[in-house]
Write a protein that holds these residues in place. Structure first.
Motif, PDB file in Angstrom:
ATOM      1  N   PRO A  56       6.547  21.286 -39.502  1.00 45.60           N
ATOM      2  CA  PRO A  56       6.811  20.912 -40.899  1.00 45.60           C
ATOM      3  C   PRO A  56       5.682  20.055 -41.468  1.00 45.60           C
ATOM      4  CG  PRO A  56       8.767  20.565 -39.549  1.00 45.60           C
ATOM      5  CD  PRO A  56       7.646  20.881 -38.610  1.00 45.60           C
ATOM      6  N   PHE A  57       5.539  20.070 -42.808  1.00 50.23           N
ATOM      7  CA  PHE A  57       4.487  19.295 -43.481  1.00 50.23           C
ATOM      8  C   PHE A  57       4.902  17.848 -43.731  1.00 50.23           C
ATOM      9  CE2 PHE A  57       3.697  23.680 -45.266  1.00 50.23           C
ATOM     10  CZ  PHE A  57       2.616  23.930 -44.448  1.00 50.23           C
ATOM     11  N   ASP A  58       6.185  17.543 -43.535  1.00 47.59           N
ATOM     12  CA  ASP A  58       6.687  16.188 -43.757  1.00 47.59           C
ATOM     13  C   ASP A  58       7.510  15.798 -42.527  1.00 47.59           C
ATOM     14  OD1 ASP A  58       7.367  13.779 -44.941  1.00 47.59           O
ATOM     15  OD2 ASP A  58       7.953  14.656 -46.859  1.00 47.59           O
ATOM     16  N   SER A  59       8.110  14.629 -42.562  1.00 48.82           N
ATOM     17  CA  SER A  59       8.825  14.125 -41.388  1.00 48.82           C
ATOM     18  C   SER A  59       9.903  15.108 -40.908  1.00 48.82           C
ATOM     19  CB  SER A  59       9.466  12.777 -41.707  1.00 48.82           C
ATOM     20  OG  SER A  59       8.462  11.795 -41.861  1.00 48.82           O
ATOM     21  N   GLY A 107      13.340  19.698 -41.707  1.00 50.73           N
ATOM     22  CA  GLY A 107      12.388  18.672 -42.117  1.00 50.73           C
ATOM     23  C   GLY A 107      12.552  18.221 -43.556  1.00 50.73           C
ATOM     24  N   TRP A 108      11.881  17.098 -43.835  1.00 50.60           N
ATOM     25  CA  TRP A 108      11.859  16.551 -45.195  1.00 50.60           C
ATOM     26  C   TRP A 108      10.956  17.373 -46.109  1.00 50.60           C
ATOM     27  CZ3 TRP A 108      14.595  12.379 -47.243  1.00 50.60           C
ATOM     28  CH2 TRP A 108      15.467  11.759 -46.343  1.00 50.60           C
ATOM     29  N   TRP A 157       9.882   6.147 -41.105  1.00 50.45           N
ATOM     30  CA  TRP A 157       9.994   5.278 -42.287  1.00 50.45           C
ATOM     31  C   TRP A 157      10.682   3.946 -41.996  1.00 50.45           C
ATOM     32  CZ3 TRP A 157       7.574   6.150 -46.957  1.00 50.45           C
ATOM     33  CH2 TRP A 157       6.894   7.372 -47.026  1.00 50.45           C
ATOM     34  N   ASP A 158      10.592   3.494 -40.741  1.00 52.07           N
ATOM     35  CA  ASP A 158      11.180   2.196 -40.398  1.00 52.07           C
ATOM     36  C   ASP A 158      10.498   1.060 -41.156  1.00 52.07           C
ATOM     37  OD1 ASP A 158      12.792   3.492 -38.529  1.00 52.07           O
ATOM     38  OD2 ASP A 158      11.336   3.247 -36.927  1.00 52.07           O
ATOM     39  N   GLU A 159       9.220   1.237 -41.463  1.00 46.29           N
ATOM     40  CA  GLU A 159       8.464   0.175 -42.149  1.00 46.29           C
ATOM     41  C   GLU A 159       8.059   0.579 -43.565  1.00 46.29           C
ATOM     42  OE1 GLU A 159       5.333  -1.519 -39.573  1.00 46.29           O
ATOM     43  OE2 GLU A 159       6.268  -0.363 -37.970  1.00 46.29           O
ATOM     44  N   GLY A 160       8.790   1.531 -44.159  1.00 49.79           N
ATOM     45  CA  GLY A 160       8.491   1.961 -45.521  1.00 49.79           C
ATOM     46  C   GLY A 160       7.103   2.589 -45.639  1.00 49.79           C
ATOM     47  N   GLU A 161       6.548   2.521 -46.830  1.00 60.14           N
ATOM     48  CA  GLU A 161       5.244   3.163 -47.070  1.00 60.14           C
ATOM     49  C   GLU A 161       4.121   2.535 -46.249  1.00 60.14           C
ATOM     50  OE1 GLU A 161       3.760   4.476 -50.832  1.00 60.14           O
ATOM     51  OE2 GLU A 161       5.776   4.409 -51.686  1.00 60.14           O
ATOM     52  N   GLU A 162       4.257   1.257 -45.928  1.00 59.10           N
ATOM     53  CA  GLU A 162       3.228   0.563 -45.137  1.00 59.10           C
ATOM     54  C   GLU A 162       2.973   1.287 -43.813  1.00 59.10           C
ATOM     55  OE1 GLU A 162       1.115  -2.262 -45.483  1.00 59.10           O
ATOM     56  OE2 GLU A 162       1.609  -1.590 -47.506  1.00 59.10           O
ATOM     57  N   GLY A 163       4.051   1.797 -43.212  1.00 59.52           N
ATOM     58  CA  GLY A 163       3.944   2.455 -41.912  1.00 59.52           C
ATOM     59  C   GLY A 163       3.093   3.705 -41.925  1.00 59.52           C
ATOM     60  N   LEU A 164       2.988   4.345 -43.094  1.00 59.35           N
ATOM     61  CA  LEU A 164       2.166   5.556 -43.211  1.00 59.35           C
ATOM     62  C   LEU A 164       0.700   5.263 -42.912  1.00 59.35           C
ATOM     63  CD1 LEU A 164       3.412   7.429 -46.405  1.00 59.35           C
ATOM     64  CD2 LEU A 164       3.545   8.231 -44.059  1.00 59.35           C
ATOM     65  N   LYS A 165       0.290   4.029 -43.224  1.00 57.87           N
ATOM     66  CA  LYS A 165      -1.128   3.674 -43.071  1.00 57.87           C
ATOM     67  C   LYS A 165      -1.470   3.309 -41.627  1.00 57.87           C
ATOM     68  CE  LYS A 165      -0.777   1.744 -47.699  1.00 57.87           C
ATOM     69  NZ  LYS A 165      -0.428   0.484 -48.350  1.00 57.87           N
ATOM     70  N   LYS A 166      -0.441   3.098 -40.808  1.00 60.34           N
ATOM     71  CA  LYS A 166      -0.680   2.707 -39.418  1.00 60.34           C
ATOM     72  C   LYS A 166      -0.993   3.925 -38.565  1.00 60.34           C
ATOM     73  CE  LYS A 166       2.051  -1.500 -39.584  1.00 60.34           C
ATOM     74  NZ  LYS A 166       3.161  -2.259 -39.038  1.00 60.34           N
ATOM     75  N   GLU A 167      -1.456   3.651 -37.369  1.00 57.91           N
ATOM     76  CA  GLU A 167      -1.786   4.726 -36.440  1.00 57.91           C
ATOM     77  C   GLU A 167      -0.551   5.600 -36.195  1.00 57.91           C
ATOM     78  OE1 GLU A 167      -3.605   5.342 -31.951  1.00 57.91           O
ATOM     79  OE2 GLU A 167      -3.325   3.321 -32.726  1.00 57.91           O
ATOM     80  N   GLY A 168      -0.722   6.923 -36.323  1.00 52.05           N
ATOM     81  CA  GLY A 168       0.391   7.843 -36.115  1.00 52.05           C
ATOM     82  C   GLY A 168       1.262   8.065 -37.341  1.00 52.05           C
ATOM     83  N   GLY A 169       0.965   7.351 -38.436  1.00 58.16           N
ATOM     84  CA  GLY A 169       1.803   7.433 -39.642  1.00 58.16           C
ATOM     85  C   GLY A 169       1.892   8.820 -40.255  1.00 58.16           C
ATOM     86  N   THR A 170       0.823   9.598 -40.105  1.00 55.85           N
ATOM     87  CA  THR A 170       0.823  10.935 -40.718  1.00 55.85           C
ATOM     88  C   THR A 170       0.956  12.062 -39.688  1.00 55.85           C
ATOM     89  OG1 THR A 170      -1.592  10.922 -40.672  1.00 55.85           O
ATOM     90  CG2 THR A 170      -0.537  10.194 -42.711  1.00 55.85           C
ATOM     91  N   VAL A 171       1.271  11.710 -38.448  1.00 53.67           N
ATOM     92  CA  VAL A 171       1.444  12.733 -37.397  1.00 53.67           C
ATOM     93  C   VAL A 171       2.763  13.477 -37.612  1.00 53.67           C
ATOM     94  CG1 VAL A 171       1.871  13.072 -34.929  1.00 53.67           C
ATOM     95  CG2 VAL A 171       0.082  11.498 -35.682  1.00 53.67           C
ATOM     96  N   ARG A 172       2.720  14.813 -37.518  1.00 49.83           N
ATOM     97  CA  ARG A 172       3.946  15.616 -37.520  1.00 49.83           C
ATOM     98  C   ARG A 172       3.755  16.708 -36.496  1.00 49.83           C
ATOM     99  NH1 ARG A 172       2.356  14.908 -43.107  1.00 49.83           N
ATOM    100  NH2 ARG A 172       3.455  13.031 -43.715  1.00 49.83           N
TER     101      ARG A 172
END
Length: 330
Positions: free
Chosen positions: A11-14, A32-33, A298-313
């Motif tokens: 999937p392209f999203d979570s 998926g989302w 999304w445990d940490e909201g949008e901030e988590g996307l910027k962390k390592e692994g945030g965009t992995v699917r």
């Protein structure tokens, strides 16, 4: 890694859920989302079908080898024909559909929703909805074993039903864990269930109300790590019992999967860490493989996307061996 394969076309999203077929050990569904349910053959690493929806799909499962079902943020319950790729609307809840189970003993699809209700469906009938059951809280998770349905709700409530007698729950319980329920799975042997919370803890529960049996229930800490003298605690997002050995797997937002033997209260194995959080896991019907959905939860909201692994699917399918067998005791 030879012991696991990454599926192409994730999937392209979570990822919301991964579910294997009850009869074919190679057939996997992933919701998926990105508003899709995808149908894979994991042996050939092929996406066989993709079903588009109008909104995020929160839950999916197989009915039989050729039919699947989806529960959606847009309140709809749909049947997916895996052969013709036709989508049929079975009906709606009045809020998002958060959980699906299939009671094979009575051949009935069960949906749970944030509208505080359960609905029973017979997809073959002219009017698919069979019954509607009101609950005291929003439904978060469900699982069924034989004729026993366990429903996890908001406010840490649990109802246990006999699916043949839905007029009232056979048992009502409060969670043995202090924090919100994030995962639920019934034991393969039908004796009880395990629950996971947002606060890195798993509870093992038994159905039999006999005090002698209830004395066996326990809870333990997991999906935690001490990093530079600070305790980090992650949600236990998913649980799955092995269909043959009745051991179970847990997965968390820490990106790890562990195998547990609840009878002797021991961890049997922790697999190498994945690149992001794990929202869903599933064993296949013969217990030879474990599917692992990897994506930010999304445990940490949008901030988590910027962390390592945030965009992995990604979706990994791991071959399992002796690590899922209970250790010989005595």
């Amino acid at each position: 890694m030879a012991d696991q394969v990454e599926l192409s076309s994730p999937p392209f999203d979570s990822i919301s859920q991964v579910r294997f077929s009850p009869t074919n050990p190679d057939h996997l569904l992933v919701s998926g989302w990105d508003t899709t349910v995808r149908f894979y053959d994991v042996a050939t690493n092929e996406q066989k079908a993709k079903f588009d929806h109008r909104a995020a799909v929160l839950t999916c499962l197989f009915g039989d080898s050729t039919h699947a079902y989806s529960g959606c943020l847009d309140t709809g319950v749909r049947e997916l024909d895996l052969t013709t790729e036709k989508v049929t609307s079975l009906g709606q809840h009045s809020n998002s559909v958060s959980a699906l189970s299939y009671a094979r003993e009575i051949n009935t699809l069960i949906s749970g929703s944030w509208d505080q209700s359960l609905r029973f469906w017979d997809p073959r009938a002219p009017k698919a909805e069979v019954s509607d059951h009101t609950l005291p809280e929003r439904v978060y998770h469900m699982d069924v074993v034989n004729n026993t349905l366990v429903v996890s709700m908001a406010s840490r409530l649990f109802h246990i039903y006999d699916v043949r007698r839905m007029s009232e729950p056979a048992q009502t319980r409060e969670s043995s864990l202090k924090f919100m329920t994030r995962s639920l799975a019934c034991m393969a042997d039908g004796q009880g269930y395990a629950i996971g919370s947002v606060e890195g803890r798993i509870g093992v529960e038994y159905f039999d109300p006999n005090p002698e049996i209830q004395d066996k229930k326990y809870a333990f800490k997991c999906h935690r790590q001490n990093i530079e003298e600070v305790d980090h605690v992650w949600p236990v997002n998913a649980l799955a019992f092995h269909p043959v050995h009745n051991t179970f797997a847990s997965a968390g937002s820490d990106g790890t999967v562990s195998i547990w033997d609840h009878k002797v209260k021991k961890r049997l194995r922790q697999y190498p860490k994945y690149a992001s959080a794990i929202p869903s896991i599933a064993f296949n019907c013969d217990g030879t493989r474990l599917a692992v959905g990897v994506s930010y939860t999304w445990d940490e909201g949008e901030e988590g996307l910027k962390k390592e692994g945030g965009t992995v699917r990604s979706i990994w399918v791991r071959k399992v061996g002796d690590e899922v067998k209970p250790r010989a005791t005595g």
